[in-house]
Motif scaffolding. Structure first.
Motif, PDB file in Angstrom:
ATOM      1  N   GLU A 148      26.222 -24.213  14.067  1.00 30.87           N
ATOM      2  CA  GLU A 148      26.100 -23.595  15.387  1.00 30.87           C
ATOM      3  C   GLU A 148      26.291 -22.083  15.342  1.00 30.87           C
ATOM      4  O   GLU A 148      25.680 -21.355  16.119  1.00 30.87           O
ATOM      5  N   VAL A 149      27.144 -21.612  14.445  1.00 25.67           N
ATOM      6  CA  VAL A 149      27.423 -20.170  14.394  1.00 25.67           C
ATOM      7  C   VAL A 149      26.528 -19.453  13.389  1.00 25.67           C
ATOM      8  O   VAL A 149      26.622 -18.234  13.246  1.00 25.67           O
ATOM      9  N   ALA A 150      25.667 -20.206  12.696  1.00 28.61           N
ATOM     10  CA  ALA A 150      24.803 -19.588  11.680  1.00 28.61           C
ATOM     11  C   ALA A 150      23.828 -18.613  12.320  1.00 28.61           C
ATOM     12  O   ALA A 150      23.318 -18.840  13.417  1.00 28.61           O
ATOM     13  N   ASP A 151      23.585 -17.521  11.623  1.00 31.26           N
ATOM     14  CA  ASP A 151      22.601 -16.539  12.077  1.00 31.26           C
ATOM     15  C   ASP A 151      21.187 -16.972  11.717  1.00 31.26           C
ATOM     16  O   ASP A 151      20.223 -16.624  12.392  1.00 31.26           O
ATOM     17  N   ARG A 152      21.078 -17.731  10.652  1.00 33.95           N
ATOM     18  CA  ARG A 152      19.764 -18.171  10.195  1.00 33.95           C
ATOM     19  C   ARG A 152      19.889 -19.572   9.629  1.00 33.95           C
ATOM     20  O   ARG A 152      20.765 -19.838   8.812  1.00 33.95           O
ATOM     21  N   ILE A 153      19.028 -20.488  10.100  1.00 31.13           N
ATOM     22  CA  ILE A 153      19.003 -21.862   9.611  1.00 31.13           C
ATOM     23  C   ILE A 153      17.664 -22.100   8.943  1.00 31.13           C
ATOM     24  O   ILE A 153      16.614 -21.831   9.528  1.00 31.13           O
ATOM     25  N   GLY A 194      16.732  -7.113  20.646  1.00 33.70           N
ATOM     26  CA  GLY A 194      17.478  -7.189  19.388  1.00 33.70           C
ATOM     27  C   GLY A 194      17.399  -8.523  18.684  1.00 33.70           C
ATOM     28  O   GLY A 194      18.223  -8.807  17.805  1.00 33.70           O
ATOM     29  N   LYS A 195      16.430  -9.366  19.051  1.00 33.93           N
ATOM     30  CA  LYS A 195      16.296 -10.656  18.381  1.00 33.93           C
ATOM     31  C   LYS A 195      15.899 -10.428  16.925  1.00 33.93           C
ATOM     32  O   LYS A 195      14.981  -9.653  16.646  1.00 33.93           O
ATOM     33  N   ALA A 196      16.582 -11.106  16.010  1.00 33.42           N
ATOM     34  CA  ALA A 196      16.338 -10.893  14.583  1.00 33.42           C
ATOM     35  C   ALA A 196      15.276 -11.820  14.023  1.00 33.42           C
ATOM     36  O   ALA A 196      14.537 -11.453  13.108  1.00 33.42           O
ATOM     37  N   TYR A 197      15.200 -13.055  14.542  1.00 29.64           N
ATOM     38  CA  TYR A 197      14.302 -14.048  13.987  1.00 29.64           C
ATOM     39  C   TYR A 197      13.538 -14.755  15.101  1.00 29.64           C
ATOM     40  O   TYR A 197      14.102 -15.050  16.155  1.00 29.64           O
ATOM     41  N   LEU A 198      12.277 -15.022  14.854  1.00 35.92           N
ATOM     42  CA  LEU A 198      11.470 -15.780  15.805  1.00 35.92           C
ATOM     43  C   LEU A 198      10.597 -16.745  15.016  1.00 35.92           C
ATOM     44  O   LEU A 198       9.844 -16.349  14.131  1.00 35.92           O
ATOM     45  N   THR A 199      10.715 -18.026  15.343  1.00 38.54           N
ATOM     46  CA  THR A 199       9.904 -19.054  14.704  1.00 38.54           C
ATOM     47  C   THR A 199       8.922 -19.615  15.712  1.00 38.54           C
ATOM     48  O   THR A 199       9.321 -20.157  16.740  1.00 38.54           O
ATOM     49  N   VAL A 200       7.640 -19.453  15.406  1.00 40.65           N
ATOM     50  CA  VAL A 200       6.563 -19.945  16.261  1.00 40.65           C
ATOM     51  C   VAL A 200       5.946 -21.153  15.577  1.00 40.65           C
ATOM     52  O   VAL A 200       5.428 -21.045  14.460  1.00 40.65           O
ATOM     53  N   ALA A 201       6.014 -22.308  16.226  1.00 39.98           N
ATOM     54  CA  ALA A 201       5.520 -23.551  15.629  1.00 39.98           C
ATOM     55  C   ALA A 201       4.260 -24.013  16.353  1.00 39.98           C
ATOM     56  O   ALA A 201       4.234 -24.096  17.579  1.00 39.98           O
ATOM     57  N   VAL A 244       5.128 -10.856  24.199  1.00 44.07           N
ATOM     58  CA  VAL A 244       6.546 -11.205  24.057  1.00 44.07           C
ATOM     59  C   VAL A 244       7.213 -10.563  22.843  1.00 44.07           C
ATOM     60  O   VAL A 244       8.427 -10.329  22.870  1.00 44.07           O
ATOM     61  N   LEU A 245       6.466 -10.289  21.770  1.00 44.76           N
ATOM     62  CA  LEU A 245       7.111  -9.761  20.567  1.00 44.76           C
ATOM     63  C   LEU A 245       7.821  -8.433  20.807  1.00 44.76           C
ATOM     64  O   LEU A 245       8.975  -8.262  20.386  1.00 44.76           O
ATOM     65  N   PRO A 246       7.205  -7.460  21.483  1.00 48.93           N
ATOM     66  CA  PRO A 246       7.944  -6.219  21.767  1.00 48.93           C
ATOM     67  C   PRO A 246       9.181  -6.456  22.622  1.00 48.93           C
ATOM     68  O   PRO A 246      10.201  -5.788  22.440  1.00 48.93           O
ATOM     69  N   ALA A 247       9.096  -7.433  23.534  1.00 50.15           N
ATOM     70  CA  ALA A 247      10.252  -7.734  24.377  1.00 50.15           C
ATOM     71  C   ALA A 247      11.391  -8.323  23.553  1.00 50.15           C
ATOM     72  O   ALA A 247      12.566  -7.975  23.741  1.00 50.15           O
ATOM     73  N   TYR A 248      11.059  -9.232  22.629  1.00 49.16           N
ATOM     74  CA  TYR A 248      12.080  -9.790  21.748  1.00 49.16           C
ATOM     75  C   TYR A 248      12.712  -8.696  20.897  1.00 49.16           C
ATOM     76  O   TYR A 248      13.933  -8.687  20.666  1.00 49.16           O
ATOM     77  N   ARG A 251       9.011  -5.160   8.151  1.00 51.27           N
ATOM     78  CA  ARG A 251       9.188  -5.702   9.482  1.00 51.27           C
ATOM     79  C   ARG A 251       9.690  -4.612  10.407  1.00 51.27           C
ATOM     80  O   ARG A 251      10.113  -3.554   9.979  1.00 51.27           O
ATOM     81  N   THR A 252       9.629  -4.881  11.674  1.00 49.15           N
ATOM     82  CA  THR A 252      10.099  -3.919  12.660  1.00 49.15           C
ATOM     83  C   THR A 252      11.325  -4.465  13.369  1.00 49.15           C
ATOM     84  O   THR A 252      11.439  -4.400  14.586  1.00 49.15           O
ATOM     85  N   GLY A 253      12.242  -5.020  12.593  1.00 41.88           N
ATOM     86  CA  GLY A 253      13.475  -5.529  13.173  1.00 41.88           C
ATOM     87  C   GLY A 253      13.400  -6.973  13.593  1.00 41.88           C
ATOM     88  O   GLY A 253      14.383  -7.534  14.030  1.00 41.88           O
ATOM     89  N   LEU A 254      12.236  -7.605  13.452  1.00 39.78           N
ATOM     90  CA  LEU A 254      12.062  -8.996  13.862  1.00 39.78           C
ATOM     91  C   LEU A 254      11.356  -9.757  12.748  1.00 39.78           C
ATOM     92  O   LEU A 254      10.244  -9.407  12.347  1.00 39.78           O
ATOM     93  N   THR A 255      12.018 -10.774  12.223  1.00 34.27           N
ATOM     94  CA  THR A 255      11.417 -11.624  11.207  1.00 34.27           C
ATOM     95  C   THR A 255      10.684 -12.761  11.900  1.00 34.27           C
ATOM     96  O   THR A 255      11.299 -13.546  12.621  1.00 34.27           O
TER      97      THR A 255
END
Length: 287
Positions: A132-137, A242-249, A234-238, A162-166
């Motif tokens: 639950e506290v992991a930054d990346r799973i 300050g969102k670090a990771y975004l997974t699009v499935a 949405v990507l510029p908004a994320y 990257r530009t701050g978002l993986t």
């Protein structure tokens, strides 16, 4: 005064790839220590801070017993000292873990004399708070060791790309389950299915013939345009948030044709925006 250090704490389920991940971090230039008692981490940080090492990877697993409470307190202490701390949690499906234990003939640390499945379930429960506290799973169920290494390199070696978002683009089949870590899920099962075209069935969505078939339909082209418009919005908004990771499935029935082709199209779209995307075709090789 000790300098600021970047710590990556690697933890997760036994058999999910922690030992291999630590080797990857060594190759990436991190100073790596496995199974250091959590109570010694602050002292270790002081010593490392007086050296030339600025990036450290620490491997921690359930075999340390009552480590969890100490570890969370320790991570808070490191952050309080001005260090950067990220928790990387590796996991895999029960099926994948059982298969790996059978192949290696290893004993599970929580079931040395018992059933492997019982050990896996006990460990998953014991590590639920850490997850639950992991930054990346990262789910390694469908990843080869080479794919895992590529993913870690993308995450930790090439931030300049990257530009701050993986961003991770994942194709999958709904019949195999929705990716647990997906932030955005799109169902493309309504599109024309190459599976029912005899010459296309054995191919996958990376093949130009499959791509041509899918994009020959107006619905597919319209969906792709809408997905591109949505991600462009949405990507510029994320990033601003300050969102670090975004997974699009992207999911179709089996994860072999439509979802794969659309993920490949979106990858090219993101690259055109100057963004690097990690691509995982989770179910492409599955029946």
């Amino acid at each position: 005064m000790a300098g600021s250090i970047t710590f990556v704490v690697i933890t997760g389920l036994s058999g999910a790839g922690k030992s291999y991940a630590i080797k990857c971090f060594e190759d990436m230039g991190f100073f790596c220590v496995d199974n250091l008692p959590t109570t010694l981490i602050p002292t270790f940080a002081d010593l490392v801070g007086r050296s030339d090492h600025t990036r450290v990877a620490l491997g921690v697993d359930v075999r340390e017993g009552e480590y969890l409470t100490h570890l969370l307190d320790t991570l808070g202490e490191l952050r309080g000292r001005g260090h950067s701390v990220e928790v990387l949690f590796l996991e895999a499906s029960e099926e994948a873990l059982v298969r790996r234990y059978r192949e290696t003939r290893r004993r599970h640390p929580l079931a040395p004399e018992g059933n492997v499945v019982d050990g896996i379930r006990a460990e998953r429960k014991a590590l639920s708070t850490m997850r639950e506290v992991a930054d990346r799973i990262v789910d390694t169920s469908a990843l080869t060791v080479h794919q895992l290494k590529d993913l870690l390199i993308e995450m930790y070696v090439a931030p300049g790309r990257r530009t701050g978002l993986t961003i991770s683009l994942v194709s999958f089949g709904f019949k195999h389950g929705v990716p647990f870590d997906a932030d955005l899920v799109f169902d493309v099962r309504f599109l024309a299915n190459p599976h029912f075209v005899e010459g296309l069935r054995p191919l996958d969505g990376r093949d130009p013939r499959v791509r041509e078939f899918i994009l020959s339909h107006e619905e597919s082209r319209e969906l792709l345009r809408r997905l591109q418009d949505f991600l462009g919005f949405v990507l510029p908004a994320y990033q601003r948030e300050g969102k670090a990771y975004l997974t699009v499935a992207i999911g179709c029935t089996g994860g072999r044709h439509r979802s794969v082709a659309l993920v490949e199209e979106l990858k090219g779209f993101l690259e055109g925006l100057g963004l690097a995307a990690n691509v995982i075709h989770r179910d492409m090789e599955r029946e």
